[in-house]
Write a protein that holds these residues in place. Structure first.
Motif, PDB file in Angstrom:
ATOM      1  N   GLY A  94       0.791  -1.230   0.000  1.00 17.35           N
ATOM      2  CA  GLY A  94       0.000   0.000   0.000  1.00 17.35           C
ATOM      3  C   GLY A  94       0.815   1.267   0.000  1.00 17.35           C
ATOM      4  O   GLY A  94       0.246   2.369   0.051  1.00 17.35           O
ATOM      5  N   PHE A  95       2.129   1.136  -0.062  1.00 14.90           N
ATOM      6  CA  PHE A  95       2.969   2.317   0.061  1.00 14.90           C
ATOM      7  C   PHE A  95       3.756   2.634  -1.209  1.00 14.90           C
ATOM      8  O   PHE A  95       4.847   3.203  -1.154  1.00 14.90           O
ATOM      9  CB  PHE A  95       3.950   2.137   1.240  1.00 14.90           C
ATOM     10  CG  PHE A  95       3.255   2.018   2.556  1.00 14.90           C
ATOM     11  CD1 PHE A  95       2.966   0.764   3.085  1.00 14.90           C
ATOM     12  CD2 PHE A  95       2.879   3.140   3.268  1.00 14.90           C
ATOM     13  CE1 PHE A  95       2.323   0.649   4.303  1.00 14.90           C
ATOM     14  CE2 PHE A  95       2.236   3.024   4.484  1.00 14.90           C
ATOM     15  CZ  PHE A  95       1.946   1.779   5.007  1.00 14.90           C
ATOM     16  N   THR A  96       3.244   2.247  -2.323  1.00 15.05           N
ATOM     17  CA  THR A  96       3.935   2.542  -3.578  1.00 15.05           C
ATOM     18  C   THR A  96       3.214   3.640  -4.337  1.00 15.05           C
ATOM     19  O   THR A  96       2.014   3.820  -4.229  1.00 15.05           O
ATOM     20  CB  THR A  96       3.997   1.280  -4.454  1.00 15.05           C
ATOM     21  OG1 THR A  96       2.670   0.793  -4.665  1.00 15.05           O
ATOM     22  CG2 THR A  96       4.833   0.192  -3.795  1.00 15.05           C
ATOM     23  N   SER A  97       3.980   4.383  -5.100  1.00 19.34           N
ATOM     24  CA  SER A  97       3.393   5.486  -5.872  1.00 19.34           C
ATOM     25  C   SER A  97       4.120   5.638  -7.199  1.00 19.34           C
ATOM     26  O   SER A  97       4.864   6.578  -7.415  1.00 19.34           O
ATOM     27  CB  SER A  97       3.480   6.788  -5.069  1.00 19.34           C
ATOM     28  OG  SER A  97       4.811   7.056  -4.726  1.00 19.34           O
ATOM     29  N   CYS A  98       3.948   4.677  -8.078  1.00 21.90           N
ATOM     30  CA  CYS A  98       4.594   4.709  -9.385  1.00 21.90           C
ATOM     31  C   CYS A  98       3.648   5.329 -10.418  1.00 21.90           C
ATOM     32  O   CYS A  98       2.419   5.340 -10.239  1.00 21.90           O
ATOM     33  CB  CYS A  98       4.998   3.305  -9.814  1.00 21.90           C
ATOM     34  SG  CYS A  98       6.214   2.570  -8.687  1.00 21.90           S
ATOM     35  N   LYS A  99       4.213   5.798 -11.511  1.00 19.24           N
ATOM     36  CA  LYS A  99       3.424   6.531 -12.498  1.00 19.24           C
ATOM     37  C   LYS A  99       2.501   5.625 -13.297  1.00 19.24           C
ATOM     38  O   LYS A  99       1.380   5.980 -13.596  1.00 19.24           O
ATOM     39  CB  LYS A  99       4.367   7.301 -13.433  1.00 19.24           C
ATOM     40  CG  LYS A  99       5.067   8.461 -12.744  1.00 19.24           C
ATOM     41  CD  LYS A  99       5.941   9.226 -13.728  1.00 19.24           C
ATOM     42  CE  LYS A  99       6.641  10.392 -13.051  1.00 19.24           C
ATOM     43  NZ  LYS A  99       7.491  11.137 -13.994  1.00 19.24           N
ATOM     44  N   ASP A 100       2.934   4.463 -13.710  1.00 16.20           N
ATOM     45  CA  ASP A 100       2.065   3.593 -14.483  1.00 16.20           C
ATOM     46  C   ASP A 100       1.900   2.248 -13.797  1.00 16.20           C
ATOM     47  O   ASP A 100       2.667   1.889 -12.902  1.00 16.20           O
ATOM     48  CB  ASP A 100       2.615   3.389 -15.907  1.00 16.20           C
ATOM     49  CG  ASP A 100       3.997   2.788 -15.908  1.00 16.20           C
ATOM     50  OD1 ASP A 100       4.949   3.523 -16.200  1.00 16.20           O
ATOM     51  OD2 ASP A 100       4.119   1.579 -15.604  1.00 16.20           O
ATOM     52  N   GLU A 101       0.916   1.508 -14.181  1.00 16.74           N
ATOM     53  CA  GLU A 101       0.548   0.268 -13.505  1.00 16.74           C
ATOM     54  C   GLU A 101       1.666  -0.767 -13.552  1.00 16.74           C
ATOM     55  O   GLU A 101       1.917  -1.470 -12.569  1.00 16.74           O
ATOM     56  CB  GLU A 101      -0.703  -0.321 -14.165  1.00 16.74           C
ATOM     57  CG  GLU A 101      -1.251  -1.532 -13.443  1.00 16.74           C
ATOM     58  CD  GLU A 101      -2.552  -2.029 -14.046  1.00 16.74           C
ATOM     59  OE1 GLU A 101      -2.933  -3.157 -13.723  1.00 16.74           O
ATOM     60  OE2 GLU A 101      -3.158  -1.295 -14.838  1.00 16.74           O
ATOM     61  N   LYS A 102       2.373  -0.858 -14.675  1.00 17.83           N
ATOM     62  CA  LYS A 102       3.446  -1.839 -14.810  1.00 17.83           C
ATOM     63  C   LYS A 102       4.573  -1.559 -13.816  1.00 17.83           C
ATOM     64  O   LYS A 102       5.058  -2.457 -13.125  1.00 17.83           O
ATOM     65  CB  LYS A 102       3.977  -1.805 -16.240  1.00 17.83           C
ATOM     66  CG  LYS A 102       4.867  -2.995 -16.596  1.00 17.83           C
ATOM     67  CD  LYS A 102       5.229  -2.974 -18.071  1.00 17.83           C
ATOM     68  CE  LYS A 102       6.032  -4.208 -18.452  1.00 17.83           C
ATOM     69  NZ  LYS A 102       6.402  -4.207 -19.888  1.00 17.83           N
ATOM     70  N   GLN A 103       4.959  -0.302 -13.742  1.00 17.90           N
ATOM     71  CA  GLN A 103       6.014   0.077 -12.804  1.00 17.90           C
ATOM     72  C   GLN A 103       5.536  -0.049 -11.364  1.00 17.90           C
ATOM     73  O   GLN A 103       6.297  -0.426 -10.475  1.00 17.90           O
ATOM     74  CB  GLN A 103       6.486   1.509 -13.079  1.00 17.90           C
ATOM     75  CG  GLN A 103       7.328   1.642 -14.339  1.00 17.90           C
ATOM     76  CD  GLN A 103       8.196   2.880 -14.303  1.00 17.90           C
ATOM     77  OE1 GLN A 103       9.314   2.873 -13.794  1.00 17.90           O
ATOM     78  NE2 GLN A 103       7.648   3.974 -14.831  1.00 17.90           N
ATOM     79  N   GLU A 104       4.271   0.263 -11.165  1.00 20.23           N
ATOM     80  CA  GLU A 104       3.710   0.175  -9.820  1.00 20.23           C
ATOM     81  C   GLU A 104       3.720  -1.274  -9.327  1.00 20.23           C
ATOM     82  O   GLU A 104       4.110  -1.552  -8.196  1.00 20.23           O
ATOM     83  CB  GLU A 104       2.278   0.717  -9.815  1.00 20.23           C
ATOM     84  CG  GLU A 104       1.651   0.707  -8.424  1.00 20.23           C
ATOM     85  CD  GLU A 104       0.250   1.295  -8.429  1.00 20.23           C
ATOM     86  OE1 GLU A 104      -0.404   1.216  -7.374  1.00 20.23           O
ATOM     87  OE2 GLU A 104      -0.166   1.819  -9.465  1.00 20.23           O
ATOM     88  N   ASN A 105       3.309  -2.201 -10.189  1.00 19.70           N
ATOM     89  CA  ASN A 105       3.309  -3.612  -9.816  1.00 19.70           C
ATOM     90  C   ASN A 105       4.731  -4.116  -9.561  1.00 19.70           C
ATOM     91  O   ASN A 105       4.957  -4.917  -8.656  1.00 19.70           O
ATOM     92  CB  ASN A 105       2.656  -4.450 -10.916  1.00 19.70           C
ATOM     93  CG  ASN A 105       1.161  -4.275 -10.954  1.00 19.70           C
ATOM     94  OD1 ASN A 105       0.542  -3.923  -9.945  1.00 19.70           O
ATOM     95  ND2 ASN A 105       0.553  -4.497 -12.122  1.00 19.70           N
ATOM     96  N   ALA A 106       5.655  -3.637 -10.386  1.00 16.90           N
ATOM     97  CA  ALA A 106       7.048  -4.040 -10.202  1.00 16.90           C
ATOM     98  C   ALA A 106       7.576  -3.558  -8.851  1.00 16.90           C
ATOM     99  O   ALA A 106       8.230  -4.310  -8.112  1.00 16.90           O
ATOM    100  CB  ALA A 106       7.907  -3.481 -11.328  1.00 16.90           C
TER     101      ALA A 106
END
Length: 219
Positions: free
Chosen positions: A16-28
């Motif tokens: 719950g503590f991630t903040s990536c720009k796109d979904e692929k990077q966020e999942n990674a």
């Protein structure tokens, strides 16, 4: 097992503590953070709980580590993430080595080490149970016993020789039972030859060991 289940769940908190720009990077990033959190969580579990479920803990680590490594390819700039993974990898390997030492069984006593050498690992314990010796294997048991004594006769202390004699007499006692259970004449003859070899070897070398100990005591 309850603590291990809590451990598996603790790592999910990081998701719950991630903040990536796109979904692929966020999942990674989530997979990497989950891996790092898992390693930190493992170290907070009691050693007894870890020992009971270590295979599951280690397998889960391998799975998360593989996911984290693969996730690096989905990050535009993975320098920081790579460093985090490497740090956690080192941390886990050090912890695993520590736990391997903690989980290791205690070293056998000198007496048990001698019994292991004479008969095979774990064959004879404190109960001195010789039921595993039968008509088919008793000749090979005598062979290992006598050859082991022959190879180590110059190293044995007086106490070692006393233990050797105790084990030899116990094996002889088992032979009396085995003779009634189909021991072949050929094996009986070979065993007799081994016994003839053992007797003077025991007498001479035990006396020598006692003499050496007396010399050392006088010094």
């Amino acid at each position: 097992m309850k603590n291990i289940q809590i451990l598996f769940g603790a790592a999910i908190i990081a998701l719950g503590f991630t903040s990536c720009k796109d979904e692929k990077q966020e999942n990674a990033q989530k997979k990497i953070d989950s891996y790092v959190a898992y390693v930190d969580s493992v170290k907070n579990v009691a050693a007894d709980d870890l020992k009971a479920d270590w295979k599951a803990v280690d397998a889960e680590y391998d799975r998360r580590a593989a996911e984290a490594e693969a996730a690096l390819a989905d990050l535009k700039d993975n320098t920081a993430a790579t460093e985090k993974i490497n740090t956690s990898k080192t941390k886990y390997e050090e912890f695993k080595n520590e736990m391997t030492t903690v989980f290791a069984p205690p070293a056998p006593s000198p007496k048990q080490q001698l019994r292991n050498a004479l008969f095979g690992e774990g064959k004879i314990g404190d109960d001195m149970n010789f039921d595993w010796v039968n008509a088919k294997n008793i000749h090979s048991v005598y062979q290992q016993f006598v050859h082991t004594v022959e190879d180590n006769k110059d190293k044995y202390s007086r106490e070692d020789w006393d233990e050797v004699k105790l084990m030899y007499e116990a094996l002889d006692s088992r032979k009396n039972t085995v003779e009634k259970e189909g021991l072949t004449a050929e094996d009986n003859r070979k065993i007799a030859g081994l016994k003839i070899k053992f007797a003077p070897m025991y007498t001479v070398n035990r006396m020598g060991a006692k003499s050496e100990e007396n010399k050392d005591a006088k010094k």
